[in-house]
Design an enzyme around this catalytic site. Structure first.
Site, PDB file in Angstrom:
ATOM      1  N   ASP A  74      11.247   1.769   3.830  1.00 16.25           N
ATOM      2  CA  ASP A  74      12.064   0.545   3.362  1.00 16.25           C
ATOM      3  C   ASP A  74      13.443   1.066   2.587  1.00 16.25           C
ATOM      4  O   ASP A  74      13.381   2.181   2.067  1.00 16.25           O
ATOM      5  CB  ASP A  74      11.123  -0.383   2.628  1.00 16.25           C
ATOM      6  CG  ASP A  74      10.515   0.126   1.585  1.00 16.25           C
ATOM      7  OD1 ASP A  74      10.669   1.389   1.100  1.00 16.25           O
ATOM      8  OD2 ASP A  74       9.660  -0.542   0.931  1.00 16.25           O
ATOM      9  N   ASN A 143       1.299  -7.218  -5.660  1.00 14.60           N
ATOM     10  CA  ASN A 143       0.745  -8.404  -4.960  1.00 14.60           C
ATOM     11  C   ASN A 143       0.130  -7.892  -3.476  1.00 14.60           C
ATOM     12  O   ASN A 143       0.273  -8.734  -2.643  1.00 14.60           O
ATOM     13  CB  ASN A 143       1.899  -9.287  -4.442  1.00 14.60           C
ATOM     14  CG  ASN A 143       2.987  -8.979  -4.090  1.00 14.60           C
ATOM     15  OD1 ASN A 143       3.099  -7.461  -3.474  1.00 14.60           O
ATOM     16  ND2 ASN A 143       4.142  -9.590  -3.900  1.00 14.60           N
TER      17      ASN A 143
HETATM   18  C1  GLP Z   1       8.234  -0.995  -3.990  1.00 13.18           C
HETATM   19  C2  GLP Z   1       8.135  -0.160  -2.724  1.00 13.18           C
HETATM   20  C3  GLP Z   1       6.716   0.143  -2.112  1.00 13.18           C
HETATM   21  C4  GLP Z   1       5.928   0.496  -3.147  1.00 13.18           C
HETATM   22  C5  GLP Z   1       5.862  -0.389  -4.330  1.00 13.18           C
HETATM   23  C6  GLP Z   1       4.994   0.226  -5.441  1.00 13.18           C
HETATM   24  O1  GLP Z   1       8.136  -2.419  -3.825  1.00 13.18           O
HETATM   25  N1  GLP Z   1       8.900  -1.014  -1.618  1.00 13.18           N
HETATM   26  O2  GLP Z   1       6.842   0.886  -0.779  1.00 13.18           O
HETATM   27  O3  GLP Z   1       4.684   1.020  -2.731  1.00 13.18           O
HETATM   28  O4  GLP Z   1       7.198  -0.596  -4.687  1.00 13.18           O
HETATM   29  O5  GLP Z   1       5.535   0.833  -6.441  1.00 13.18           O
HETATM   30  P1  GLP Z   1       4.802   1.664  -7.600  1.00 13.18           P
HETATM   31  O6  GLP Z   1       4.575   2.962  -7.133  1.00 13.18           O
HETATM   32  O7  GLP Z   1       6.077   1.919  -8.551  1.00 13.18           O
HETATM   33  O8  GLP Z   1       3.929   0.845  -8.121  1.00 13.18           O
END
Ligand code: GLP
Length: 252
Positions: A74, A143
């Protein structure tokens, strides 16, 4: 309830470093098996340690990305690639600039495009033309989102242009100096795109992820918890640390 965990392998590591090393080794082993394979990468705080370990392994000659094709999950929209909060910047800074990957085989949704719908169609077509993804790495949002597929009434299909939820915008707030700069849209592989990967590797750490992991693994399969769809995938490995596994350790 979900229908059991026979398709999901769960590894609970002692701590973040062990989680990172384990996940890096799983990916490196897969790259050794398929040196010219198609690998899906993720951003967020969680994979940073795993990417450090992959860089170390590359420097030690234990893995080579020379023939790998990469697709990222993404990207924010709109965002300039040069912005240090773009996922393009993140991936180069945390991994791609430090390993022997061919930059012509790096694919990240283009946050600078003028037509996001066309960009999503073209991104999905590129994945198909590469023969699909062999191993997709994913993190998980608080979420239950994967990529940027937010809780919704329906599972998303192919790569698409979405509006972020307030909870995700709040979670991302820490990365931006001004509230107004936090992107409100994103381009993301769809749930179908992710589910089409031959193998999925999910990583998560910290107590704050323990509740959502319990719902994902043992709750209903519902687009309200997008990652719950992983219960239907045939080959998922989940590598988490002990605090993230606190609510599921007794049930697996
Ligand atoms: C963002 C990304 C996700 C990722 C999520 C969790 O929203 N688009 O792909 O999994 O963050 O992030 P973190 O690893 O910082 O908890």
């Amino acid at each position: 309830m979900g229908f059991g965990l026979t398709n999901i392998k769960i590894i609970i590591a002692e701590d973040y470093d062990q989680m990172s090393a384990k996940a890096a080794h799983i990916m490196a082993d897969e790259i050794s098996l398929r040196p010219d394979g198609v690998f899906g990468f993720a951003t967020g705080g969680t994979p940073v340690g795993m990417y450090k370990e992959l860089i170390r392994m590359r420097q030690a000659g234990e893995v080579s990305f020379a023939k790998v094709t990469a697709f990222n999950l993404d990207e924010y929209y709109p965002i300039e690639k040069a912005n240090d909060q773009s996922y393009d910047y993140f991936m180069k800074d945390n991994l791609f600039n430090h390993v022997d990957i061919d930059h012509s085989r790096l694919n990240i949704p283009n946050g600078e495009c003028s037509d996001p719908v066309a960009e999503c169609i073209s991104y999905e077509a590129k994945i198909a033309a590469a023969g699909g993804i062999d191993l997709q790495l994913i993190g998980i949002g608080l979420n239950g989102h994967i990529g940027f597929n937010e809780p919704a009434d329906h599972f998303t299909n192919a790569t698409n242009h979405i509006e972020l939820t307030e909870s995700t915008i709040r979670a991302n707030r820490r990365f931006f100096v001004h509230e107004k700069d936090v992107p409100r849209h994103a381009l993301t592989m769809g749930i179908r795109t992710i589910m089409s990967a031959q193998k999925i590797l999910l990583i998560a750490n910290g107590e704050k992820k323990s509740g959502i992991l319990e719902q994902v693994l043992f709750g209903d399969i519902t687009p309200k918890v997008p990652a719950s769809v992983l219960q239907l995938h045939h080959n998922v490995t989940i590598v988490i640390d002990k605090p993230a596994g606190a609510k599921i350790a007794a049930r697996i």
